[in-house]
Design a protein around this motif. Sequence first.
Motif, PDB file in Angstrom:
ATOM      1  N   SER A 159      39.377  42.267  46.452  1.00  0.00           N
ATOM      2  CA  SER A 159      37.955  42.013  46.692  1.00  0.00           C
ATOM      3  C   SER A 159      37.221  43.275  47.116  1.00  0.00           C
ATOM      4  CB  SER A 159      37.799  40.918  47.752  1.00  0.00           C
ATOM      5  OG  SER A 159      38.358  41.336  48.987  1.00  0.00           O
ATOM      6  N   ARG A 160      37.919  44.178  47.768  1.00  0.00           N
ATOM      7  CA  ARG A 160      37.284  45.414  48.234  1.00  0.00           C
ATOM      8  C   ARG A 160      36.940  46.352  47.074  1.00  0.00           C
ATOM      9  NH1 ARG A 160      36.792  48.148  53.033  1.00  0.00           N
ATOM     10  NH2 ARG A 160      36.752  50.421  52.945  1.00  0.00           N
ATOM     11  N   TYR A 161      37.800  46.391  46.060  1.00  0.00           N
ATOM     12  CA  TYR A 161      37.622  47.362  44.974  1.00  0.00           C
ATOM     13  C   TYR A 161      37.264  46.707  43.636  1.00  0.00           C
ATOM     14  CZ  TYR A 161      39.816  50.569  48.257  1.00  0.00           C
ATOM     15  OH  TYR A 161      40.101  51.326  49.368  1.00  0.00           O
ATOM     16  N   LEU A 162      36.911  45.413  43.645  1.00  0.00           N
ATOM     17  CA  LEU A 162      36.720  44.691  42.399  1.00  0.00           C
ATOM     18  C   LEU A 162      35.564  45.244  41.565  1.00  0.00           C
ATOM     19  CD1 LEU A 162      37.727  42.358  40.684  1.00  0.00           C
ATOM     20  CD2 LEU A 162      36.185  40.838  41.927  1.00  0.00           C
ATOM     21  N   ARG A 163      34.510  45.739  42.204  1.00  0.00           N
ATOM     22  CA  ARG A 163      33.343  46.214  41.461  1.00  0.00           C
ATOM     23  C   ARG A 163      33.655  47.421  40.582  1.00  0.00           C
ATOM     24  NH1 ARG A 163      28.128  44.728  42.221  1.00  0.00           N
ATOM     25  NH2 ARG A 163      27.702  43.144  43.810  1.00  0.00           N
ATOM     26  N   ARG A 164      34.773  48.082  40.828  1.00  0.00           N
ATOM     27  CA  ARG A 164      35.139  49.244  40.024  1.00  0.00           C
ATOM     28  C   ARG A 164      35.790  48.851  38.699  1.00  0.00           C
ATOM     29  NH1 ARG A 164      37.882  53.391  44.473  1.00  0.00           N
ATOM     30  NH2 ARG A 164      36.247  53.197  46.081  1.00  0.00           N
ATOM     31  N   PHE A 165      36.116  47.584  38.527  1.00  0.00           N
ATOM     32  CA  PHE A 165      36.868  47.149  37.352  1.00  0.00           C
ATOM     33  C   PHE A 165      36.182  45.962  36.688  1.00  0.00           C
ATOM     34  CE2 PHE A 165      39.792  48.808  40.570  1.00  0.00           C
ATOM     35  CZ  PHE A 165      40.419  49.839  39.858  1.00  0.00           C
ATOM     36  N   ASP A 166      36.622  45.666  35.464  1.00  0.00           N
ATOM     37  CA  ASP A 166      36.166  44.472  34.761  1.00  0.00           C
ATOM     38  C   ASP A 166      36.832  43.260  35.410  1.00  0.00           C
ATOM     39  OD1 ASP A 166      35.676  42.348  33.042  1.00  0.00           O
ATOM     40  OD2 ASP A 166      35.952  43.527  31.226  1.00  0.00           O
ATOM     41  N   ALA A 167      36.035  42.391  36.029  1.00  0.00           N
ATOM     42  CA  ALA A 167      36.581  41.256  36.780  1.00  0.00           C
ATOM     43  C   ALA A 167      37.399  40.340  35.885  1.00  0.00           C
ATOM     44  CB  ALA A 167      35.460  40.475  37.451  1.00  0.00           C
ATOM     45  N   ARG A 168      37.021  40.216  34.618  1.00  0.00           N
ATOM     46  CA  ARG A 168      37.776  39.344  33.716  1.00  0.00           C
ATOM     47  C   ARG A 168      39.194  39.858  33.523  1.00  0.00           C
ATOM     48  NH1 ARG A 168      34.444  39.452  28.399  1.00  0.00           N
ATOM     49  NH2 ARG A 168      34.509  41.651  29.014  1.00  0.00           N
ATOM     50  N   ARG A 169      39.341  41.172  33.370  1.00  0.00           N
ATOM     51  CA  ARG A 169      40.674  41.738  33.171  1.00  0.00           C
ATOM     52  C   ARG A 169      41.522  41.618  34.429  1.00  0.00           C
ATOM     53  NH1 ARG A 169      39.628  47.288  29.585  1.00  0.00           N
ATOM     54  NH2 ARG A 169      38.669  46.227  27.788  1.00  0.00           N
ATOM     55  N   VAL A 170      40.894  41.835  35.574  1.00  0.00           N
ATOM     56  CA  VAL A 170      41.619  41.671  36.837  1.00  0.00           C
ATOM     57  C   VAL A 170      42.067  40.223  36.986  1.00  0.00           C
ATOM     58  CG1 VAL A 170      41.456  41.852  39.347  1.00  0.00           C
ATOM     59  CG2 VAL A 170      40.347  43.568  37.905  1.00  0.00           C
ATOM     60  N   TRP A 171      41.180  39.290  36.679  1.00  0.00           N
ATOM     61  CA  TRP A 171      41.488  37.868  36.754  1.00  0.00           C
ATOM     62  C   TRP A 171      42.664  37.518  35.841  1.00  0.00           C
ATOM     63  CZ3 TRP A 171      40.902  33.262  39.019  1.00  0.00           C
ATOM     64  CH2 TRP A 171      41.069  32.104  38.273  1.00  0.00           C
ATOM     65  N   CYS A 172      42.606  37.964  34.589  1.00  0.00           N
ATOM     66  CA  CYS A 172      43.686  37.658  33.642  1.00  0.00           C
ATOM     67  C   CYS A 172      45.003  38.290  34.083  1.00  0.00           C
ATOM     68  CB  CYS A 172      43.303  38.143  32.243  1.00  0.00           C
ATOM     69  SG  CYS A 172      41.998  37.168  31.447  1.00  0.00           S
ATOM     70  N   ALA A 173      44.941  39.498  34.627  1.00  0.00           N
ATOM     71  CA  ALA A 173      46.157  40.141  35.129  1.00  0.00           C
ATOM     72  C   ALA A 173      46.751  39.337  36.277  1.00  0.00           C
ATOM     73  CB  ALA A 173      45.841  41.567  35.575  1.00  0.00           C
ATOM     74  N   GLY A 174      45.889  38.834  37.176  1.00  0.00           N
ATOM     75  CA  GLY A 174      46.369  38.014  38.279  1.00  0.00           C
ATOM     76  C   GLY A 174      47.038  36.741  37.793  1.00  0.00           C
ATOM     77  N   LEU A 175      46.432  36.080  36.799  1.00  0.00           N
ATOM     78  CA  LEU A 175      47.036  34.870  36.242  1.00  0.00           C
ATOM     79  C   LEU A 175      48.390  35.178  35.611  1.00  0.00           C
ATOM     80  CD1 LEU A 175      43.953  33.162  34.535  1.00  0.00           C
ATOM     81  CD2 LEU A 175      45.140  32.374  36.583  1.00  0.00           C
ATOM     82  N   ALA A 176      48.471  36.291  34.881  1.00  0.00           N
ATOM     83  CA  ALA A 176      49.729  36.648  34.232  1.00  0.00           C
ATOM     84  C   ALA A 176      50.827  36.882  35.263  1.00  0.00           C
ATOM     85  CB  ALA A 176      49.529  37.893  33.364  1.00  0.00           C
ATOM     86  N   VAL A 177      50.494  37.599  36.340  1.00  0.00           N
ATOM     87  CA  VAL A 177      51.494  37.865  37.388  1.00  0.00           C
ATOM     88  C   VAL A 177      51.904  36.560  38.074  1.00  0.00           C
ATOM     89  CG1 VAL A 177      51.881  39.003  39.607  1.00  0.00           C
ATOM     90  CG2 VAL A 177      50.734  40.234  37.760  1.00  0.00           C
ATOM     91  N   MET A 178      50.935  35.683  38.325  1.00  0.00           N
ATOM     92  CA  MET A 178      51.262  34.415  38.983  1.00  0.00           C
ATOM     93  C   MET A 178      52.151  33.548  38.094  1.00  0.00           C
ATOM     94  SD  MET A 178      48.729  31.818  41.052  1.00  0.00           S
ATOM     95  CE  MET A 178      47.850  31.129  39.641  1.00  0.00           C
ATOM     96  N   ALA A 179      51.880  33.535  36.789  1.00  0.00           N
ATOM     97  CA  ALA A 179      52.714  32.758  35.866  1.00  0.00           C
ATOM     98  C   ALA A 179      54.143  33.300  35.845  1.00  0.00           C
ATOM     99  CB  ALA A 179      52.110  32.787  34.465  1.00  0.00           C
ATOM    100  N   VAL A 180      54.279  34.620  35.779  1.00  0.00           N
ATOM    101  CA  VAL A 180      55.614  35.230  35.807  1.00  0.00           C
ATOM    102  C   VAL A 180      56.300  34.918  37.131  1.00  0.00           C
ATOM    103  CG1 VAL A 180      56.858  37.429  35.868  1.00  0.00           C
ATOM    104  CG2 VAL A 180      55.061  37.061  34.168  1.00  0.00           C
TER     105      VAL A 180
END
Length: 256
Positions: free
Chosen positions: A111-132
């Motif tokens: 949440s601190r550094y989210l504005r530096r990145f595309d939130a959609r990509r961060v979100w999808c990366a989080g889902l992928a890690v959680m699924a794994v």
Amino acid sequence: QGQSWGWADARTLGWLGAGAAALIAFLFVERSSAHPILDLKVLRRRPVALALTAGGLGQTVAFTMPGLAILLALYPAIPGVSDGLGWTAHHNAVVSVSWNLVMFGTGMLVSRYLRRFDARRVWCAGLAVMAVGYTLVGFFHGDELQLIVTSCVANVGAGVVVSVAPVLVIGVVSRDEQGLGSGMLNMLISLFGAVVTAGAYAVLGASSTTVDGTAFYLDAGYSGIFWLGAAVTVVALVLSVFIPRLREPEESPAGG
């Protein structure tokens, strides 16, 4: 009652049908209400529907799976009867500090550094890690070390999911709809949570033994609920791929 009645029993099917009928009636009421809890007009917009559904599913897994994991920790280990770990509540609390801190720290960092990145990509990366992560938990949960390592992987993803989901909603609704969007997201989390929890107990019940009226769960059931969480996360990930570019809160929403 699905386990005792049977999932094909008329009573079980009747209650499931009544629930579906109540949901349909609720949607009709909301459609005609001047101040609906669930604004169906907003949900007709594809970006909003995708963000709310994917956000609701992802957060449901992040919030629901740790609670179900407590069953694994606290149920006794009885060969051929119960494949729980047999921990005390205190021992479980001490062990679970590890992955809860990982989730909390990840959420704060993202949440601190989210504005530096595309939130959609961060979100999808989080889902992928959680699924794994929850796939790994399903395979490896036999002792403290296994559960700590695999759960920490899952909760890295969960921390991302919990911190980014509100950004998805804000990025697809207008400023005037932010409160409505957040409320709808929370309602969907409750709805999906009820469904996933019922599904998890159905999975547990399929691999259980009953002693003096008490159900004890076998390892296949515990593995199944974690894999169920991974599968729901994958569904959220597939939906998330189709979410269009998120707007900044200061921007006007496309198409009003």
